[in-house]
Design a protein around this motif. Structure first.
Motif, mmCIF file in Angstrom:
data_model
loop_
_atom_site.group_PDB
_atom_site.id
_atom_site.type_symbol
_atom_site.label_atom_id
_atom_site.label_comp_id
_atom_site.label_asym_id
_atom_site.label_seq_id
_atom_site.Cartn_x
_atom_site.Cartn_y
_atom_site.Cartn_z
ATOM 1 N N PRO A 21 -42.184 -88.901 -34.536
ATOM 2 C CA PRO A 21 -41.782 -89.564 -33.282
ATOM 3 C C PRO A 21 -40.277 -89.812 -33.169
ATOM 4 C CG PRO A 21 -43.736 -90.616 -34.165
ATOM 5 C CD PRO A 21 -43.286 -89.624 -35.193
ATOM 6 N N HIS A 22 -39.643 -90.188 -34.268
ATOM 7 C CA HIS A 22 -38.201 -90.461 -34.210
ATOM 8 C C HIS A 22 -37.410 -89.195 -33.896
ATOM 9 C CE1 HIS A 22 -34.272 -92.045 -35.151
ATOM 10 N NE2 HIS A 22 -34.103 -91.073 -36.027
ATOM 11 N N THR A 23 -37.704 -88.114 -34.577
ATOM 12 C CA THR A 23 -36.952 -86.878 -34.353
ATOM 13 C C THR A 23 -37.264 -86.270 -32.999
ATOM 14 O OG1 THR A 23 -38.643 -85.628 -35.551
ATOM 15 C CG2 THR A 23 -36.729 -86.342 -36.796
ATOM 16 N N GLU A 24 -38.494 -86.378 -32.546
ATOM 17 C CA GLU A 24 -38.842 -85.854 -31.223
ATOM 18 C C GLU A 24 -38.145 -86.650 -30.123
ATOM 19 O OE1 GLU A 24 -40.647 -83.107 -30.385
ATOM 20 O OE2 GLU A 24 -40.452 -82.717 -32.520
ATOM 21 N N ARG A 25 -38.057 -87.954 -30.280
ATOM 22 C CA ARG A 25 -37.363 -88.794 -29.303
ATOM 23 C C ARG A 25 -35.878 -88.460 -29.278
ATOM 24 N NH1 ARG A 25 -38.466 -93.664 -31.354
ATOM 25 N NH2 ARG A 25 -40.591 -93.460 -30.605
ATOM 26 N N LEU A 26 -35.270 -88.284 -30.453
ATOM 27 C CA LEU A 26 -33.859 -87.925 -30.533
ATOM 28 C C LEU A 26 -33.616 -86.561 -29.902
ATOM 29 C CD1 LEU A 26 -31.026 -88.580 -31.584
ATOM 30 C CD2 LEU A 26 -31.678 -87.464 -33.724
ATOM 31 N N ASN A 27 -34.470 -85.599 -30.175
ATOM 32 C CA ASN A 27 -34.342 -84.271 -29.604
ATOM 33 C C ASN A 27 -34.445 -84.316 -28.082
ATOM 34 O OD1 ASN A 27 -34.103 -81.511 -29.453
ATOM 35 N ND2 ASN A 27 -36.269 -81.148 -29.824
ATOM 36 N N GLY A 28 -35.359 -85.088 -27.563
ATOM 37 C CA GLY A 28 -35.507 -85.210 -26.121
ATOM 38 C C GLY A 28 -34.297 -85.847 -25.472
ATOM 39 N N ARG A 29 -33.749 -86.868 -26.101
ATOM 40 C CA ARG A 29 -32.569 -87.531 -25.549
ATOM 41 C C ARG A 29 -31.365 -86.603 -25.558
ATOM 42 N NH1 ARG A 29 -33.438 -93.454 -28.347
ATOM 43 N NH2 ARG A 29 -35.147 -94.086 -26.972
ATOM 44 N N LEU A 30 -31.183 -85.843 -26.630
ATOM 45 C CA LEU A 30 -30.074 -84.898 -26.677
ATOM 46 C C LEU A 30 -30.245 -83.785 -25.648
ATOM 47 C CD1 LEU A 30 -29.468 -84.625 -30.518
ATOM 48 C CD2 LEU A 30 -28.090 -85.826 -28.818
ATOM 49 N N ALA A 31 -31.479 -83.354 -25.423
ATOM 50 C CA ALA A 31 -31.727 -82.334 -24.404
ATOM 51 C C ALA A 31 -31.409 -82.872 -23.014
ATOM 52 C CB ALA A 31 -33.182 -81.876 -24.474
ATOM 53 N N MET A 32 -31.745 -84.127 -22.740
ATOM 54 C CA MET A 32 -31.421 -84.720 -21.440
ATOM 55 C C MET A 32 -29.913 -84.839 -21.252
ATOM 56 S SD MET A 32 -34.278 -87.660 -20.772
ATOM 57 C CE MET A 32 -34.410 -88.301 -22.423
ATOM 58 N N LEU A 33 -29.196 -85.226 -22.305
ATOM 59 C CA LEU A 33 -27.739 -85.307 -22.213
ATOM 60 C C LEU A 33 -27.128 -83.928 -21.963
ATOM 61 C CD1 LEU A 33 -26.823 -87.820 -25.050
ATOM 62 C CD2 LEU A 33 -26.582 -88.143 -22.603
ATOM 63 N N GLY A 34 -27.644 -82.909 -22.636
ATOM 64 C CA GLY A 34 -27.148 -81.555 -22.426
ATOM 65 C C GLY A 34 -27.413 -81.068 -21.017
ATOM 66 N N PHE A 35 -28.563 -81.384 -20.478
ATOM 67 C CA PHE A 35 -28.901 -80.965 -19.116
ATOM 68 C C PHE A 35 -27.997 -81.649 -18.104
ATOM 69 C CE2 PHE A 35 -31.503 -81.208 -15.232
ATOM 70 C CZ PHE A 35 -31.668 -79.852 -15.017
ATOM 71 N N ILE A 36 -27.746 -82.937 -18.278
ATOM 72 C CA ILE A 36 -26.854 -83.672 -17.376
ATOM 73 C C ILE A 36 -25.430 -83.129 -17.496
ATOM 74 C CG2 ILE A 36 -25.853 -85.937 -16.870
ATOM 75 C CD1 ILE A 36 -28.747 -85.583 -15.937
ATOM 76 N N ALA A 37 -24.989 -82.812 -18.710
ATOM 77 C CA ALA A 37 -23.657 -82.241 -18.898
ATOM 78 C C ALA A 37 -23.555 -80.881 -18.207
ATOM 79 C CB ALA A 37 -23.346 -82.115 -20.389
ATOM 80 N N LEU A 38 -24.606 -80.075 -18.266
ATOM 81 C CA LEU A 38 -24.603 -78.777 -17.593
ATOM 82 C C LEU A 38 -24.528 -78.948 -16.081
ATOM 83 C CD1 LEU A 38 -24.881 -75.701 -17.773
ATOM 84 C CD2 LEU A 38 -27.338 -76.012 -17.665
ATOM 85 N N LEU A 39 -25.274 -79.905 -15.533
ATOM 86 C CA LEU A 39 -25.208 -80.164 -14.094
ATOM 87 C C LEU A 39 -23.812 -80.645 -13.693
ATOM 88 C CD1 LEU A 39 -28.629 -81.879 -13.349
ATOM 89 C CD2 LEU A 39 -27.923 -79.556 -12.782
#
Length: 53
Positions: A21-39
Protein backbone atom coordinates in the motif's frame (compact mmCIF):
# COMPACT_ATOMS: atom_id res chain seq x y z
CA UNK A 1 -3.23 -16.21 37.19
CA UNK A 2 -1.77 -12.92 35.94
CA UNK A 3 0.62 -13.11 33.01
CA UNK A 4 3.58 -10.72 32.90
CA UNK A 5 3.61 -8.02 30.19
CA UNK A 6 5.81 -8.87 27.22
CA UNK A 7 9.21 -7.22 27.32
CA UNK A 8 9.91 -7.35 23.57
CA UNK A 9 7.66 -5.90 20.89
CA UNK A 10 7.94 -7.57 17.48
CA UNK A 11 9.07 -5.25 14.69
CA UNK A 12 7.06 -5.35 11.46
CA UNK A 13 9.23 -5.24 8.37
CA UNK A 14 8.01 -3.85 5.08
CA UNK A 15 8.46 -6.08 2.05
CA UNK A 16 11.41 -5.23 -0.20
CA UNK A 17 9.49 -5.87 -3.42
CA UNK A 18 5.99 -6.44 -4.69
CA UNK A 19 2.75 -4.59 -4.21
CA UNK A 20 2.49 -2.74 -0.93
CA UNK A 21 0.00 0.00 0.00
CA UNK A 22 2.76 2.50 0.80
CA UNK A 23 4.62 2.05 -2.48
CA UNK A 24 1.43 1.98 -4.55
CA UNK A 25 0.25 5.23 -2.93
CA UNK A 26 3.64 6.86 -3.57
CA UNK A 27 3.63 5.67 -7.18
CA UNK A 28 0.15 7.06 -7.73
CA UNK A 29 1.04 10.43 -6.24
CA UNK A 30 4.16 10.72 -8.38
CA UNK A 31 2.15 9.80 -11.47
CA UNK A 32 -0.39 12.53 -10.67
CA UNK A 33 2.40 15.08 -10.23
CA UNK A 34 3.93 14.04 -13.55
CA UNK A 35 0.59 14.33 -15.32
CA UNK A 36 -0.03 17.81 -13.90
CA UNK A 37 3.51 18.85 -14.88
CA UNK A 38 2.88 17.60 -18.43
CA UNK A 39 -0.36 19.58 -18.65
CA UNK A 40 1.40 22.70 -17.36
CA UNK A 41 4.20 22.25 -19.89
CA UNK A 42 1.74 21.85 -22.76
CA UNK A 43 -0.10 24.98 -21.62
CA UNK A 44 3.18 26.93 -21.37
CA UNK A 45 4.39 25.79 -24.80
CA UNK A 46 1.02 26.31 -26.42
CA UNK A 47 0.94 22.87 -28.08
CA UNK A 48 1.20 19.18 -27.27
CA UNK A 49 4.53 17.68 -26.31
CA UNK A 50 4.59 15.26 -29.25
CA UNK A 51 3.17 17.69 -31.85
CA UNK A 52 5.97 20.11 -32.64
CA UNK A 53 4.92 22.99 -34.95
Amino acid sequence: MILPAPTRVPQRRLPRFGFHPHTERLNGRLAMLGFIALLALEYWLGHGLLAWP
